[in-house]
Design a protein around this motif. Structure first.
Motif, PDB file in Angstrom:
ATOM      1  N   GLN A 136       0.837  -1.190   0.000  1.00  0.00           N
ATOM      2  CA  GLN A 136       0.000   0.000   0.000  1.00  0.00           C
ATOM      3  C   GLN A 136       0.873   1.242   0.000  1.00  0.00           C
ATOM      4  O   GLN A 136       2.041   1.195   0.380  1.00  0.00           O
ATOM      5  CB  GLN A 136      -0.934   0.017   1.214  1.00  0.00           C
ATOM      6  CG  GLN A 136      -0.219   0.068   2.548  1.00  0.00           C
ATOM      7  CD  GLN A 136      -1.177   0.076   3.729  1.00  0.00           C
ATOM      8  OE1 GLN A 136      -2.380  -0.075   3.576  1.00  0.00           O
ATOM      9  NE2 GLN A 136      -0.631   0.269   4.921  1.00  0.00           N
ATOM     10  N   TRP A 137       0.277   2.337  -0.457  1.00  0.00           N
ATOM     11  CA  TRP A 137       0.973   3.624  -0.472  1.00  0.00           C
ATOM     12  C   TRP A 137       0.581   4.395   0.777  1.00  0.00           C
ATOM     13  O   TRP A 137      -0.602   4.611   1.037  1.00  0.00           O
ATOM     14  CB  TRP A 137       0.584   4.425  -1.712  1.00  0.00           C
ATOM     15  CG  TRP A 137       1.162   3.900  -2.990  1.00  0.00           C
ATOM     16  CD1 TRP A 137       0.582   3.031  -3.867  1.00  0.00           C
ATOM     17  CD2 TRP A 137       2.445   4.226  -3.543  1.00  0.00           C
ATOM     18  NE1 TRP A 137       1.414   2.791  -4.931  1.00  0.00           N
ATOM     19  CE2 TRP A 137       2.570   3.520  -4.757  1.00  0.00           C
ATOM     20  CE3 TRP A 137       3.494   5.048  -3.133  1.00  0.00           C
ATOM     21  CZ2 TRP A 137       3.703   3.614  -5.567  1.00  0.00           C
ATOM     22  CZ3 TRP A 137       4.621   5.143  -3.937  1.00  0.00           C
ATOM     23  CH2 TRP A 137       4.719   4.437  -5.134  1.00  0.00           C
ATOM     24  N   ILE A 138       1.589   4.799   1.553  1.00  0.00           N
ATOM     25  CA  ILE A 138       1.325   5.539   2.783  1.00  0.00           C
ATOM     26  C   ILE A 138       1.980   6.916   2.720  1.00  0.00           C
ATOM     27  O   ILE A 138       2.898   7.154   1.932  1.00  0.00           O
ATOM     28  CB  ILE A 138       1.850   4.783   4.022  1.00  0.00           C
ATOM     29  CG1 ILE A 138       3.390   4.692   3.972  1.00  0.00           C
ATOM     30  CG2 ILE A 138       1.211   3.410   4.151  1.00  0.00           C
ATOM     31  CD1 ILE A 138       4.039   4.249   5.272  1.00  0.00           C
ATOM     32  N   LEU A 139       1.498   7.822   3.562  1.00  0.00           N
ATOM     33  CA  LEU A 139       2.140   9.119   3.726  1.00  0.00           C
ATOM     34  C   LEU A 139       3.298   8.941   4.700  1.00  0.00           C
ATOM     35  O   LEU A 139       3.113   8.416   5.802  1.00  0.00           O
ATOM     36  CB  LEU A 139       1.141  10.139   4.267  1.00  0.00           C
ATOM     37  CG  LEU A 139       1.661  11.551   4.516  1.00  0.00           C
ATOM     38  CD1 LEU A 139       2.186  12.192   3.231  1.00  0.00           C
ATOM     39  CD2 LEU A 139       0.555  12.427   5.114  1.00  0.00           C
ATOM     40  N   ALA A 140       4.491   9.352   4.274  1.00  0.00           N
ATOM     41  CA  ALA A 140       5.680   9.135   5.099  1.00  0.00           C
ATOM     42  C   ALA A 140       6.555  10.379   5.097  1.00  0.00           C
ATOM     43  O   ALA A 140       6.395  11.281   4.271  1.00  0.00           O
ATOM     44  CB  ALA A 140       6.469   7.930   4.580  1.00  0.00           C
ATOM     45  N   GLU A 141       7.491  10.413   6.049  1.00  0.00           N
ATOM     46  CA  GLU A 141       8.455  11.505   6.153  1.00  0.00           C
ATOM     47  C   GLU A 141       9.857  10.960   5.934  1.00  0.00           C
ATOM     48  O   GLU A 141      10.239   9.942   6.530  1.00  0.00           O
ATOM     49  CB  GLU A 141       8.355  12.163   7.525  1.00  0.00           C
ATOM     50  CG  GLU A 141       9.326  13.314   7.723  1.00  0.00           C
ATOM     51  CD  GLU A 141       9.156  13.982   9.076  1.00  0.00           C
ATOM     52  OE1 GLU A 141      10.111  13.920   9.881  1.00  0.00           O
ATOM     53  OE2 GLU A 141       8.083  14.552   9.336  1.00  0.00           O
ATOM     54  N   VAL A 142      10.618  11.633   5.075  1.00  0.00           N
ATOM     55  CA  VAL A 142      11.981  11.198   4.776  1.00  0.00           C
ATOM     56  C   VAL A 142      12.882  11.404   5.992  1.00  0.00           C
ATOM     57  O   VAL A 142      12.897  12.485   6.588  1.00  0.00           O
ATOM     58  CB  VAL A 142      12.543  11.952   3.553  1.00  0.00           C
ATOM     59  CG1 VAL A 142      14.020  11.612   3.343  1.00  0.00           C
ATOM     60  CG2 VAL A 142      11.744  11.607   2.301  1.00  0.00           C
TER      61      VAL A 142
ATOM     62  N   VAL B 202      12.432   6.086   5.588  1.00  0.00           N
ATOM     63  CA  VAL B 202      11.271   6.946   5.830  1.00  0.00           C
ATOM     64  C   VAL B 202      10.503   6.449   7.040  1.00  0.00           C
ATOM     65  O   VAL B 202      10.502   5.253   7.346  1.00  0.00           O
ATOM     66  CB  VAL B 202      10.332   6.990   4.595  1.00  0.00           C
ATOM     67  CG1 VAL B 202      11.069   7.504   3.371  1.00  0.00           C
ATOM     68  CG2 VAL B 202       9.701   5.630   4.311  1.00  0.00           C
ATOM     69  N   ASP B 203       9.854   7.383   7.715  1.00  0.00           N
ATOM     70  CA  ASP B 203       8.975   7.059   8.843  1.00  0.00           C
ATOM     71  C   ASP B 203       7.523   7.156   8.405  1.00  0.00           C
ATOM     72  O   ASP B 203       7.139   8.116   7.713  1.00  0.00           O
ATOM     73  CB  ASP B 203       9.196   8.034  10.005  1.00  0.00           C
ATOM     74  CG  ASP B 203      10.435   7.695  10.815  1.00  0.00           C
ATOM     75  OD1 ASP B 203      10.919   6.550  10.715  1.00  0.00           O
ATOM     76  OD2 ASP B 203      10.925   8.582  11.541  1.00  0.00           O
ATOM     77  N   ASP B 204       6.723   6.188   8.809  1.00  0.00           N
ATOM     78  CA  ASP B 204       5.282   6.273   8.624  1.00  0.00           C
ATOM     79  C   ASP B 204       4.780   7.489   9.392  1.00  0.00           C
ATOM     80  O   ASP B 204       5.063   7.650  10.579  1.00  0.00           O
ATOM     81  CB  ASP B 204       4.634   4.989   9.153  1.00  0.00           C
ATOM     82  CG  ASP B 204       3.153   4.880   8.841  1.00  0.00           C
ATOM     83  OD1 ASP B 204       2.523   5.927   8.564  1.00  0.00           O
ATOM     84  OD2 ASP B 204       2.613   3.766   8.881  1.00  0.00           O
ATOM     85  N   ILE B 205       4.043   8.372   8.731  1.00  0.00           N
ATOM     86  CA  ILE B 205       3.571   9.598   9.370  1.00  0.00           C
ATOM     87  C   ILE B 205       2.535   9.299  10.443  1.00  0.00           C
ATOM     88  O   ILE B 205       2.335  10.078  11.377  1.00  0.00           O
ATOM     89  CB  ILE B 205       2.984  10.578   8.318  1.00  0.00           C
ATOM     90  CG1 ILE B 205       3.020  12.025   8.847  1.00  0.00           C
ATOM     91  CG2 ILE B 205       1.568  10.184   7.929  1.00  0.00           C
ATOM     92  CD1 ILE B 205       4.379  12.618   8.868  1.00  0.00           C
ATOM     93  N   ASP B 206       1.879   8.154  10.329  1.00  0.00           N
ATOM     94  CA  ASP B 206       0.830   7.774  11.273  1.00  0.00           C
ATOM     95  C   ASP B 206       1.473   7.158  12.508  1.00  0.00           C
ATOM     96  O   ASP B 206       2.158   6.138  12.419  1.00  0.00           O
ATOM     97  CB  ASP B 206      -0.131   6.773  10.612  1.00  0.00           C
ATOM     98  CG  ASP B 206      -1.378   6.541  11.440  1.00  0.00           C
ATOM     99  OD1 ASP B 206      -1.364   6.843  12.651  1.00  0.00           O
ATOM    100  OD2 ASP B 206      -2.376   6.063  10.873  1.00  0.00           O
ATOM    101  N   GLU B 207       1.252   7.757  13.671  1.00  0.00           N
ATOM    102  CA  GLU B 207       1.877   7.270  14.896  1.00  0.00           C
ATOM    103  C   GLU B 207       1.451   5.847  15.234  1.00  0.00           C
ATOM    104  O   GLU B 207       2.161   5.129  15.931  1.00  0.00           O
ATOM    105  CB  GLU B 207       1.569   8.217  16.061  1.00  0.00           C
ATOM    106  CG  GLU B 207       0.116   8.362  16.405  1.00  0.00           C
ATOM    107  CD  GLU B 207      -0.355   7.362  17.448  1.00  0.00           C
ATOM    108  OE1 GLU B 207      -1.564   7.193  17.592  1.00  0.00           O
ATOM    109  OE2 GLU B 207       0.478   6.730  18.099  1.00  0.00           O
ATOM    110  N   GLU B 208       0.296   5.407  14.689  1.00  0.00           N
ATOM    111  CA  GLU B 208      -0.139   4.042  14.961  1.00  0.00           C
ATOM    112  C   GLU B 208       0.783   3.027  14.285  1.00  0.00           C
ATOM    113  O   GLU B 208       0.906   1.891  14.701  1.00  0.00           O
ATOM    114  CB  GLU B 208      -1.581   3.848  14.493  1.00  0.00           C
ATOM    115  CG  GLU B 208      -2.593   4.635  15.320  1.00  0.00           C
ATOM    116  CD  GLU B 208      -4.008   4.454  14.815  1.00  0.00           C
ATOM    117  OE1 GLU B 208      -4.187   3.726  13.822  1.00  0.00           O
ATOM    118  OE2 GLU B 208      -4.929   5.033  15.413  1.00  0.00           O
ATOM    119  N   GLY B 209       1.424   3.469  13.171  1.00  0.00           N
ATOM    120  CA  GLY B 209       2.338   2.573  12.465  1.00  0.00           C
ATOM    121  C   GLY B 209       3.662   2.445  13.206  1.00  0.00           C
ATOM    122  O   GLY B 209       4.175   1.354  13.409  1.00  0.00           O
TER     123      GLY B 209
END
Length: 304
Positions: free
Chosen positions: A185-191, A203-210
């Motif tokens: 899946q495509w997720i929103l992430a931060e480099v 990259v870090d998953d932007i969602d803290e649940e991840g």
């Protein structure tokens, strides 16, 4: 024994950024004052243009005198407008630099483990707060304003990044990762970083649940737009109707395939998109709004 204060490179970077931001804010304030002064100075000329047109209508004729007078007035008005435009461009550059420094400061604070009340550690961020931050990021994405004849740059609206582009730490991207069930899946992430040796991103998953960090190749990363495209001046920099895209589903941190239903008509407008959804008879959801910030090109073929 006297207390000694040791500053780490990260805390020194924070102090340096704060100092530079303060300088830029002062310079920005001066530019705003100059803009107002320039506007006030040119107002008299604009009033003269209006009055001259009113006299011409009253006399119902365009004499050589009025023609010459208007030519001079409009020449002055054009020069005044260009002067004000130059000041505004300088102000926009200052704002862009301030935003860049604030982002660098945030990253430095993250590395140093320092957070303030308005920016808590990502592991404690509530989902509602995260959704609000994502909306704010979309709303504050700068509108690209070029000079006459300029073409929109890469990462403006629908225009992709150049082939050799490397996203910087802190940049937001769409990242293709493996989910818990094995599906991709495509997720929103931060480099976090990029290795030129391996050509891979962290990259870090932007969602803290991840709470996950992923190591991904370049082909699994799509940089998000850094400027909004203006539909009124640069419509070619927008995705067009029925074009296949990846769009962030509202109130989530995942990108899904969608068709453009309606492109933005004004700079502040969002895209209207139709997400692929087999629960509907035609295979698509009703139209949903998604900001330019969170719509990127989909390289996969359209489903038949």
């Amino acid at each position: 024994m006297p207390y000694k204060c040791y500053r780490t490179p990260d805390t020194m970077a924070l102090v340096s950024a704060d100092s530079r931001i303060a300088e830029l804010l002062t310079e920005l304030h001066q530019l705003i004052k100059q803009t107002q002064e320039e506007r006030s100075r040119s107002e008299h000329n604009l009033v003269n243009i209006q009055k001259t047109h009113e006299r011409m209508q009253t006399e119902n004729k365009i004499s050589p005198y009025y023609r010459t007078k208007l030519r001079g007035l409009y020449t002055t008005a054009k020069a005044d407008a260009e002067a004000e435009c130059n000041i505004l461009r300088k102000a926009l550059d200052k704002i862009a630099e301030i935003k860049s420094l604030l982002e660098e400061r945030r990253i430095a604070a993250k590395i140093a483990g320092l957070y303030n009340d308005s920016e808590p550690p990502r592991k404690t961020m509530r989902r509602g707060v995260l959704m609000t931050l994502l909306q704010q990021s979309a709303m504050t994405l700068p509108l690209w304003i070029g000079k006459p004849g300029d073409k929109p740059p890469p990462l403006c609206g629908a225009i992709p990044a150049s082939g050799d582009y490397v996203a910087k730490p802190g940049d937001k991207v769409a990242a293709r990762v493996k989910a818990v069930d094995g599906d991709e899946q495509w997720i929103l992430a931060e480099v976090v970083s990029y290795s030129h040796a391996t050509n891979k991103y962290e990259v870090d998953d932007i969602d803290e649940e991840g709470k996950e960090r992923h190591t991904l190749s370049r082909r699994r990363i799509i940089p998000l737009p850094q400027w909004k495209a203006n539909p009124e001046t640069d419509p070619e920099a927008l995705f067009q109707k029925e074009q296949l895209v990846l769009a962030l589903y509202p109130q989530t941190t995942c990108f899904y395939r969608a068709l453009i239903h309606t492109p933005p008509q004004r700079p502040q407008d969002d895209y209207s998109v139709l997400f692929e959804d087999t629960s509907y008879a035609d295979g698509y959801s009703p139209p949903l709004n998604v900001a330019q910030r969170y719509v990127v090109a989909c390289k996969e073929p359209k489903k038949k």
